[in-house]
Design an enzyme around this catalytic site. Sequence first.
Site, PDB file in Angstrom:
ATOM      1  N   THR A   1       1.031  -1.180  -0.036  1.00  0.00           N
ATOM      2  CA  THR A   1       0.162   0.139   0.473  1.00  0.00           C
ATOM      3  C   THR A   1       0.720   1.259  -0.085  1.00  0.00           C
ATOM      4  O   THR A   1      -0.020   2.343  -0.602  1.00  0.00           O
ATOM      5  CB  THR A   1      -0.862   0.117   0.922  1.00  0.00           C
ATOM      6  OG1 THR A   1      -0.205   0.129   2.216  1.00  0.00           O
ATOM      7  CG2 THR A   1      -1.878  -1.352   0.814  1.00  0.00           C
TER       8      THR A   1
ATOM      9  N   PHE B   1      -7.083  -4.941  -0.212  1.00  0.00           N
ATOM     10  CA  PHE B   1      -8.313  -6.439  -0.359  1.00  0.00           C
ATOM     11  C   PHE B   1      -9.328  -5.822   0.597  1.00  0.00           C
ATOM     12  O   PHE B   1     -10.532  -5.458   0.122  1.00  0.00           O
ATOM     13  CB  PHE B   1      -8.079  -7.097  -1.056  1.00  0.00           C
ATOM     14  CG  PHE B   1      -7.214  -7.918  -1.794  1.00  0.00           C
ATOM     15  CD1 PHE B   1      -7.437  -7.404  -2.362  1.00  0.00           C
ATOM     16  CD2 PHE B   1      -6.100  -8.076  -1.140  1.00  0.00           C
ATOM     17  CE1 PHE B   1      -6.851  -8.193  -4.079  1.00  0.00           C
ATOM     18  CE2 PHE B   1      -4.634  -8.320  -2.605  1.00  0.00           C
ATOM     19  CZ  PHE B   1      -5.506  -8.733  -3.677  1.00  0.00           C
TER      20      PHE B   1
ATOM     21  N   HIS C   1       0.316 -16.731  -4.101  1.00  0.00           N
ATOM     22  CA  HIS C   1      -1.014 -16.649  -4.718  1.00  0.00           C
ATOM     23  C   HIS C   1      -0.692 -15.726  -5.972  1.00  0.00           C
ATOM     24  O   HIS C   1      -1.524 -15.538  -7.125  1.00  0.00           O
ATOM     25  CB  HIS C   1      -1.999 -15.250  -4.456  1.00  0.00           C
ATOM     26  CG  HIS C   1      -2.346 -16.032  -2.884  1.00  0.00           C
ATOM     27  ND1 HIS C   1      -2.910 -14.605  -2.204  1.00  0.00           N
ATOM     28  CD2 HIS C   1      -2.363 -16.837  -2.679  1.00  0.00           C
ATOM     29  CE1 HIS C   1      -2.918 -15.035  -0.196  1.00  0.00           C
ATOM     30  NE2 HIS C   1      -3.055 -16.121  -0.596  1.00  0.00           N
TER      31      HIS C   1
ATOM     32  N   SER D   1       0.693  -7.864   6.896  1.00  0.00           N
ATOM     33  CA  SER D   1      -0.491  -9.344   6.562  1.00  0.00           C
ATOM     34  C   SER D   1      -1.885  -8.884   7.111  1.00  0.00           C
ATOM     35  O   SER D   1      -0.768  -9.355   8.569  1.00  0.00           O
ATOM     36  CB  SER D   1       0.104 -10.346   6.237  1.00  0.00           C
ATOM     37  OG  SER D   1      -0.937 -11.898   5.806  1.00  0.00           O
ATOM     38  N   SER D   2      -2.257  -9.264   7.303  1.00  0.00           N
ATOM     39  CA  SER D   2      -4.739  -9.447   8.017  1.00  0.00           C
ATOM     40  C   SER D   2      -4.088 -10.625   8.819  1.00  0.00           C
ATOM     41  O   SER D   2      -4.212 -10.996  10.339  1.00  0.00           O
ATOM     42  CB  SER D   2      -5.450  -9.317   7.743  1.00  0.00           C
ATOM     43  OG  SER D   2      -5.639 -10.313   6.471  1.00  0.00           O
TER      44      SER D   2
ATOM     45  N   CYS E   1      -2.504 -23.914 -27.606  1.00  0.00           N
ATOM     46  CA  CYS E   1      -3.608 -25.139 -27.434  1.00  0.00           C
ATOM     47  C   CYS E   1      -4.762 -25.177 -27.630  1.00  0.00           C
ATOM     48  O   CYS E   1      -5.242 -25.591 -27.327  1.00  0.00           O
ATOM     49  CB  CYS E   1      -3.008 -26.796 -26.457  1.00  0.00           C
ATOM     50  SG  CYS E   1      -3.249 -25.559 -25.222  1.00  0.00           S
TER      51      CYS E   1
END
Length: 250
Positions: A28, A35, A122, A196-197, A158
Site C-alpha cells: 500500500t 483488499f 497467490h 498481512s492481516s 493449444c
Amino acid sequence: MEDSVRRLADLVAQARRMVFFTGAGISTESGIPDFRSPGTGLWNQMKPIPFQDFIADDAVRQESWRRRFTGERALEKAKPNRGHLSIARLVKEGGCQSVITQNVDNLHQDSGVPEEQVIELHGNASYAKCLGCRRRYEIAELERQFRQLGWVEPCANCGGVIKAATISFGQAMPEREMQRAQAAVAGCDLMVVAGSSLVVYPAAAFPEAAKSLGAQLAIVNREPTPLDSIADVVVHGEIGPTLSFVVGLN
C-alpha cells in the site's frame, strides 16, 4: 523510536535463518490498494471473479481482461518502497533466506530479491499463462490484442484458456509453492510478518506453524492480527519506516 521496533531490530540482527511473510500492507505504501480496507479496499469496489466462472464463461473472461486493461493500473505503475528495499538488503546480506508473499505485484523481485528466493503463494499478476500447456504470455502482448480485437483469444499453442498467473477464488493453491513455503518455515529461526492481516488461509497458517516449530515470530502491521498474542514482538505502524530503521536504510 518505540521499544518494539528496537526489539525487532535485535531479533533481526540475531537471526541466521530469517524468513519474511508479506501481505498487501507492504505494498500500500507503493500505491497499491489492499483488499479489505473499508471504502478503499479492492473487494469493496469490485467483486472478484471466481475461478470456475472464469473457466466456464468466455464473457466473464473478457470482463476480467477489460477490468485489467481499463482500470487505474496501480500494479503496473507501482515501484518498490522502503519496506521492499529493506527486505532485499537483508536477503543480499544473507540473513534472510526467503520471502513468502501473498502479493502478486512482483515488487519483491523488482526490489532486488532473486526470483528463486521469492515464494508467491497467490501467483504473479505481471504475466499470464495458458491453463492448458502453461505457455507464458506477456501482459503487454495481451493488451495489444485486446485493444485491437476487443477480446483476448485462446492460446495460440493449444487453444487453452489464458489467465493472469494469479490464484483466483476457488482455484487450487500452487502445490510447488506451498511445499517451498513449508520447507522455508521448517528451517527458519525467525519469521517476520510484514503487512498481512493473517486471516486468509491456508497462507496465514505459515507464521503460526513457524512459531509452533520453535522459531521466533515478529509482526509488523498497521492493525492487530489474530497472532499478535503469540508473537515475540508486535509493531503496529508503517512498514517502510519500521524496516528502514531495522536495517539502517536511509
